[in-house]
Enzyme design. Structure first.
Site, mmCIF file in Angstrom:
data_model
loop_
_atom_site.group_PDB
_atom_site.id
_atom_site.type_symbol
_atom_site.label_atom_id
_atom_site.label_comp_id
_atom_site.label_asym_id
_atom_site.label_seq_id
_atom_site.Cartn_x
_atom_site.Cartn_y
_atom_site.Cartn_z
ATOM 1 N N PRO A 1 1.154 -1.202 0.421
ATOM 2 C CA PRO A 1 -0.424 0.060 -0.179
ATOM 3 C C PRO A 1 0.626 0.980 -0.119
ATOM 4 O O PRO A 1 2.141 1.082 0.906
ATOM 5 C CB PRO A 1 -0.478 -0.255 1.208
ATOM 6 N N ASN A 2 0.082 2.371 -0.994
ATOM 7 C CA ASN A 2 0.775 3.276 -0.537
ATOM 8 C C ASN A 2 2.111 3.660 -1.399
ATOM 9 O O ASN A 2 2.349 5.360 -2.062
ATOM 10 C CB ASN A 2 1.355 3.896 0.030
ATOM 11 N N ARG B 172 5.719 12.331 -2.969
ATOM 12 C CA ARG B 172 5.174 13.133 -1.636
ATOM 13 C C ARG B 172 6.689 12.080 -0.831
ATOM 14 O O ARG B 172 7.368 11.268 -1.212
ATOM 15 C CB ARG B 172 4.098 13.299 -0.707
ATOM 16 N N TYR C 83 11.681 8.319 1.054
ATOM 17 C CA TYR C 83 11.511 7.577 0.024
ATOM 18 C C TYR C 83 12.345 7.360 -1.082
ATOM 19 O O TYR C 83 12.151 6.256 -2.039
ATOM 20 C CB TYR C 83 10.473 6.578 -0.398
ATOM 21 N N ASN D 9 8.365 -5.605 -1.305
ATOM 22 C CA ASN D 9 7.705 -4.772 -0.494
ATOM 23 C C ASN D 9 6.172 -4.504 0.169
ATOM 24 O O ASN D 9 5.766 -3.324 -0.443
ATOM 25 C CB ASN D 9 8.327 -3.020 -0.899
ATOM 26 N N ALA E 114 3.161 -0.947 4.376
ATOM 27 C CA ALA E 114 3.397 -1.539 6.402
ATOM 28 C C ALA E 114 2.316 -2.141 6.452
ATOM 29 O O ALA E 114 2.223 -2.799 8.202
ATOM 30 C CB ALA E 114 1.936 -0.193 6.756
ATOM 31 N N HIS F 288 3.707 -4.697 8.730
ATOM 32 C CA HIS F 288 4.489 -3.900 10.156
ATOM 33 C C HIS F 288 3.256 -4.891 10.879
ATOM 34 O O HIS F 288 2.566 -4.831 12.270
ATOM 35 C CB HIS F 288 4.357 -2.858 10.182
ATOM 36 N N ASP G 114 1.046 -16.034 6.209
ATOM 37 C CA ASP G 114 0.582 -17.045 6.049
ATOM 38 C C ASP G 114 0.847 -17.306 4.650
ATOM 39 O O ASP G 114 1.419 -17.903 4.075
ATOM 40 C CB ASP G 114 -0.824 -16.946 6.058
ATOM 41 N N GLU H 139 13.038 -9.561 1.083
ATOM 42 C CA GLU H 139 11.316 -8.678 1.600
ATOM 43 C C GLU H 139 12.751 -7.358 1.567
ATOM 44 O O GLU H 139 13.905 -7.599 1.788
ATOM 45 C CB GLU H 139 11.282 -8.586 3.129
ATOM 46 N N HIS I 42 12.820 -3.297 2.238
ATOM 47 C CA HIS I 42 11.806 -1.816 2.550
ATOM 48 C C HIS I 42 12.960 -0.388 1.853
ATOM 49 O O HIS I 42 14.280 -1.033 1.955
ATOM 50 C CB HIS I 42 11.832 -2.157 3.658
ATOM 51 N N LEU I 43 12.741 0.360 1.324
ATOM 52 C CA LEU I 43 13.028 1.078 0.549
ATOM 53 C C LEU I 43 14.185 2.346 2.054
ATOM 54 O O LEU I 43 15.640 2.490 2.199
ATOM 55 C CB LEU I 43 12.591 1.843 0.448
ATOM 56 N N SER I 44 13.278 2.123 3.095
ATOM 57 C CA SER I 44 13.932 2.920 4.272
ATOM 58 C C SER I 44 14.688 2.157 5.314
ATOM 59 O O SER I 44 14.162 1.389 5.025
ATOM 60 C CB SER I 44 13.142 4.030 5.328
ATOM 61 N N ARG J 252 13.653 3.856 12.072
ATOM 62 C CA ARG J 252 12.373 4.686 12.661
ATOM 63 C C ARG J 252 11.774 4.486 13.416
ATOM 64 O O ARG J 252 12.192 4.525 14.110
ATOM 65 C CB ARG J 252 11.829 4.482 11.107
ATOM 66 N N ARG K 231 7.791 0.565 13.568
ATOM 67 C CA ARG K 231 8.377 -0.290 12.028
ATOM 68 C C ARG K 231 9.659 -1.309 12.398
ATOM 69 O O ARG K 231 10.057 -2.043 11.387
ATOM 70 C CB ARG K 231 8.678 1.082 10.932
HETATM 71 O O1 CA2 Z 1 11.287 1.922 3.942
HETATM 72 C C1 CA2 Z 1 9.949 1.576 3.033
HETATM 73 O O2 CA2 Z 1 10.148 0.423 1.314
HETATM 74 C C2 CA2 Z 1 8.452 1.217 3.726
HETATM 75 O O3 CA2 Z 1 7.888 -0.595 3.586
HETATM 76 C C3 CA2 Z 1 7.694 1.538 2.821
HETATM 77 C C4 CA2 Z 1 5.928 2.026 4.152
HETATM 78 C C5 CA2 Z 1 6.389 2.003 5.288
HETATM 79 O O4 CA2 Z 1 4.900 2.060 5.768
HETATM 80 C C6 CA2 Z 1 7.455 1.075 6.052
HETATM 81 O O5 CA2 Z 1 7.591 1.344 6.538
HETATM 82 C C7 CA2 Z 1 8.588 1.438 5.343
HETATM 83 C C8 CA2 Z 1 5.411 3.149 3.176
HETATM 84 C C9 CA2 Z 1 5.117 3.412 2.160
HETATM 85 C C10 CA2 Z 1 4.492 5.163 1.940
HETATM 86 O O6 CA2 Z 1 5.128 5.174 0.406
HETATM 87 C C11 CA2 Z 1 4.930 6.427 0.210
HETATM 88 C C12 CA2 Z 1 5.153 7.230 -0.936
HETATM 89 C C13 CA2 Z 1 5.077 8.765 -0.818
HETATM 90 C C14 CA2 Z 1 4.229 9.369 0.023
HETATM 91 C C15 CA2 Z 1 3.787 8.614 1.450
HETATM 92 C C16 CA2 Z 1 3.931 7.567 1.560
#
Ligand code: CA2
Length: 152
Positions: free
Chosen positions: A13-14, A21, A26, A77, A80, A83, A90, A101, A103-105, A110, A114
């Site tokens: 998601p997202n 943003r 990210y 990836n 959220a 978490h 499963d 797996e 994650h960008l960050s 953080r 997370r």
């Molecule tokens: O660091 C990552 O790749 C995450 O999986 C990104 C998730 C975050 O909930 C994880 O803790 C770490 C969030 C992706 C949301 O991406 C956005 C991109 C642009 C603007 C807002 C959110």
């Protein structure tokens, strides 16, 4: 010539909002930029990629289930959902494939919520903190995992 092994690359998601943003966290690459980079690197590694994103937990579960017969490895990836989602955990466990797996960050630098991911319990390995380059690292790891499996 034999078909190249297929890697399903899933984005949760997202992640469709990347590059729009929160670029300080990210990065500035959009998900389409990342898909192009993955397609290019996969070709060099003699892999095929199927790159997808969904904001829906159930859709991600269905795609992982389909990968049981349709893919040789999964890069995910989970966003959220990593978490929160025992359903994704499963499904990944049932997939019975190498799972990377990513994650960008660096989720460990953080907020505390997370730091834990359910999905990592089903992952062969986890990559975080390298921004979009993490997808390339994940594909390189996956190429190695698939060729190890072929040799076994
Ligand atoms: O660091 C990552 O790749 C995450 O999986 C990104 C998730 C975050 O909930 C994880 O803790 C770490 C969030 C992706 C949301 O991406 C956005 C991109 C642009 C603007 C807002 C959110």
């Amino acid at each position: 010539m034999a078909k190249p092994p297929k890697v399903l690359i899933l984005n949760g998601p997202n992640l469709n909002m990347l590059g729009v943003r929160e670029t300080a966290i990210y990065g500035t690459d959009t998900l389409a930029d990342i898909e192009r980079t993955c397609t290019r690197r996969a070709k060099e590694l003699s892999l095929a990629v199927d790159f997808r994103q969904s904001n829906l937990e159930g859709e991600l579960v269905t795609w992982i289930q389909e990968a049981r017969t349709g893919a040789d490895g999964i890069v995910i990836n989970p966003g959220a959902y990593g978490h929160t989602s025992i359903a994704l955990l499963d499904a990944l466990r049932m997939a019975d494939k190498p799972v990377v797996e990513l994650h960008l960050s660096n989720i460990h630098r953080r907020e505390a919520f997370r730091h834990h991911t359910y999905t990592s319990q089903a992952a062969t390995g986890v990559i975080c903190g390298f921004g979009a380059h993490g997808y390339v690292l994940a594909l390189e790891a996956m190429a190695e995992l698939i060729s190890e499996k072929d040799r076994a």
